[in-house]
Design an enzyme around this catalytic site. Structure first.
Site, mmCIF file in Angstrom:
data_model
loop_
_atom_site.group_PDB
_atom_site.id
_atom_site.type_symbol
_atom_site.label_atom_id
_atom_site.label_comp_id
_atom_site.label_asym_id
_atom_site.label_seq_id
_atom_site.Cartn_x
_atom_site.Cartn_y
_atom_site.Cartn_z
ATOM 1 N N ASP A 69 -33.480 5.503 12.847
ATOM 2 C CA ASP A 69 -33.746 5.278 13.574
ATOM 3 C C ASP A 69 -35.351 4.112 14.066
ATOM 4 O OD1 ASP A 69 -32.519 4.453 16.180
ATOM 5 O OD2 ASP A 69 -33.969 5.742 17.161
ATOM 6 N N GLU A 141 -28.735 4.805 9.217
ATOM 7 C CA GLU A 141 -29.931 4.835 9.641
ATOM 8 C C GLU A 141 -30.438 5.323 9.002
ATOM 9 O OE1 GLU A 141 -29.527 4.351 15.026
ATOM 10 O OE2 GLU A 141 -29.003 6.519 13.887
#
Length: 253
Positions: A69, A141
């Protein structure tokens, strides 16, 4: 004589050969080959799979998701900062949020068929976990995080250049990237006249048409753009016109 226990591979945390071969296929499809294969496996390991295989011998992808992320946000931020020098901080933030939000990450993951490679527990599998948006976004992610650890930021950027950034450039996020409005504001501030857009060319078959648009200021061409729709072509023409105007202003200074 030593008696080998059934299921020893799973108890040692080693994936079955069939599963490993699937990840080899994935690497070939992506043309990305991990030095540390365990990072790749971990990126696709859901917590339900870990819970189903007792003694915590497998590691889920939640920590990689956390890292991915941050890497994704940094990489996208740098790309937008360099790609759109005329955008304000607020506009950049809005566009970045649209790119890294869950619905967008799900699109990226689905286009790469990430869902079919996820290691799930039986319960999660039966309840449709493989197609769950949050799970797919997390896997994308996690993959970015694993790729960063295995091969560094340059490889992540190369991956995003193939998967994410082309969508930005063809106007997939034009709903938060309205260059026509920005160009109009620039012209109004300098009282330079009226803008006019026109489609100057259409190419390709009906199902795969490319439009070419140009934007004119008082009959003088400022920019030309191309897109899969008239709207996309006009937005790109406006974006290119802004670059041209910016360069002219810098030269005058």
């Amino acid at each position: 004589m030593t008696i080998r226990k059934k299921g020893n591979k799973e108890r040692s945390g080693v994936l079955p050969d069939k599963v490993k071969s699937q990840f080899e296929v994935l690497q070939k499809e992506l043309n990305i080959f991990f030095q540390n294969k365990h990072l790749l496996y971990q990126a696709f390991t859901h917590s339900s799979y870990v819970n189903e295989h007792r003694r915590k011998l497998f590691t889920d992808n939640e920590r990689l998701e956390f890292l991915g992320d941050a890497v994704l946000e940094l990489s996208v931020s740098k790309y937008l900062f360099e790609k759109y020098p005329n955008m304000s901080e607020g506009e950049l933030t809005k566009l970045r949020a649209a790119i890294v939000c869950e619905p967008s990450l799900v699109i990226f993951a689905n286009e790469l068929s990430f869902g079919k490679f996820v290691l799930l527990g039986k319960g999660e599998e039966l309840t449709g976990g493989r197609e769950r948006p949050a799970l797919l976004a997390d896997v994308f992610e996690s993959f970015v995080g694993a790729l960063y650890l295995d091969q560094g930021l340059d490889t992540v950027v190369a991956f995003l250049n193939r998967v994410v950034y082309p969508k930005v450039e063809v106007g997939a996020f034009s709903h938060v990237m309205d260059f026509k409005s920005q160009l109009q504001e620039m012209i109004q501030q300098s009282n330079n006249g009226l803008l006019h857009y026109e489609i100057v060319d259409e190419k390709g078959p009906a199902h795969n048409r490319t439009f070419v648009s140009r934007v004119l200021l008082n009959d003088q061409e400022l920019g030309v753009g191309r897109g899969k729709s008239k709207k996309e072509a006009e937005q790109q023409a406006a974006q290119n016109a802004m670059v041209t105007l910016n360069q002219s202003m810098q030269e005058e200074e």
